[in-house]
Design a protein around this motif. Structure first.
Motif, short mmCIF file in Angstrom:
data_model
loop_
_atom_site.label_atom_id
_atom_site.label_comp_id
_atom_site.label_asym_id
_atom_site.label_seq_id
_atom_site.Cartn_x
_atom_site.Cartn_y
_atom_site.Cartn_z
N MET A 116 30.38 58.22 37.34
CA MET A 116 29.48 57.10 37.47
C MET A 116 29.61 56.54 38.88
N GLU A 117 28.49 56.34 39.53
CA GLU A 117 28.48 55.76 40.88
C GLU A 117 28.91 54.29 40.81
N HIS A 118 29.42 53.79 41.91
CA HIS A 118 29.89 52.41 41.96
C HIS A 118 28.78 51.42 41.61
N SER A 119 27.59 51.66 42.14
CA SER A 119 26.49 50.73 41.87
C SER A 119 26.14 50.71 40.38
N GLN A 120 26.23 51.85 39.71
CA GLN A 120 25.95 51.90 38.28
C GLN A 120 26.98 51.08 37.51
N ARG A 121 28.24 51.16 37.91
CA ARG A 121 29.29 50.40 37.24
C ARG A 121 29.06 48.90 37.46
N ILE A 122 28.68 48.53 38.66
CA ILE A 122 28.41 47.12 38.95
C ILE A 122 27.27 46.61 38.07
N LEU A 123 26.19 47.36 37.99
CA LEU A 123 25.05 46.95 37.15
C LEU A 123 25.45 46.89 35.68
N LYS A 124 26.30 47.79 35.24
CA LYS A 124 26.79 47.80 33.87
C LYS A 124 27.60 46.54 33.57
N VAL A 125 28.50 46.19 34.47
CA VAL A 125 29.34 44.99 34.28
C VAL A 125 28.48 43.74 34.28
N ILE A 126 27.51 43.68 35.16
CA ILE A 126 26.61 42.52 35.18
C ILE A 126 25.92 42.36 33.83
N GLY A 127 25.45 43.47 33.28
CA GLY A 127 24.82 43.43 31.96
C GLY A 127 25.78 43.01 30.86
N GLU A 128 27.00 43.52 30.92
CA GLU A 128 28.01 43.18 29.90
C GLU A 128 28.40 41.71 29.96
N LYS A 129 28.40 41.15 31.17
CA LYS A 129 28.76 39.74 31.33
C LYS A 129 27.61 38.81 30.96
N GLY A 130 26.42 39.38 30.77
CA GLY A 130 25.26 38.58 30.40
C GLY A 130 24.72 37.75 31.56
N VAL A 131 24.96 38.22 32.76
CA VAL A 131 24.49 37.54 33.96
C VAL A 131 23.27 38.30 34.46
N THR A 132 22.30 37.57 34.95
CA THR A 132 21.13 38.25 35.51
C THR A 132 21.41 38.67 36.95
#
Length: 73
Positions: A1-17
């Motif tokens: 998984m690319e770093h940017s994908q992980r960042i976007l995943k964490v943002i979604g998991e945290k419920g932050v837009t």
């Protein structure tokens, strides 16, 4: 998984837009759009630190070096 994908995943998991992240960190909205279009691991350390601090997780987690999101001090 690319770093940017992980960042976007964490943002979604945290419920932050993404919009909220851009406003609170000063990282451009166009950068997030670019990450969605073309995931990359080429992210500056400055941006990684900003995002990790904002999301309350470690840079190593965002880099995929650990599966533990906790910041170890």
């Amino acid at each position: 998984m690319e770093h940017s994908q992980r960042i976007l995943k964490v943002i979604g998991e945290k419920g932050v837009t993404e919009y909220r992240v851009t406003k609170d960190t000063g990282i451009s909205n166009s950068l997030f759009a670019k990450w969605k279009e073309r995931p990359t691991s080429k992210i500056s350390s400055e941006k990684l630190v900003l995002i990790a601090d904002y999301l309350g997780c470690s840079v190593d987690y965002l880099l995929g070096r650990t599966e533990n999101p906790e910041v170890n001090q």
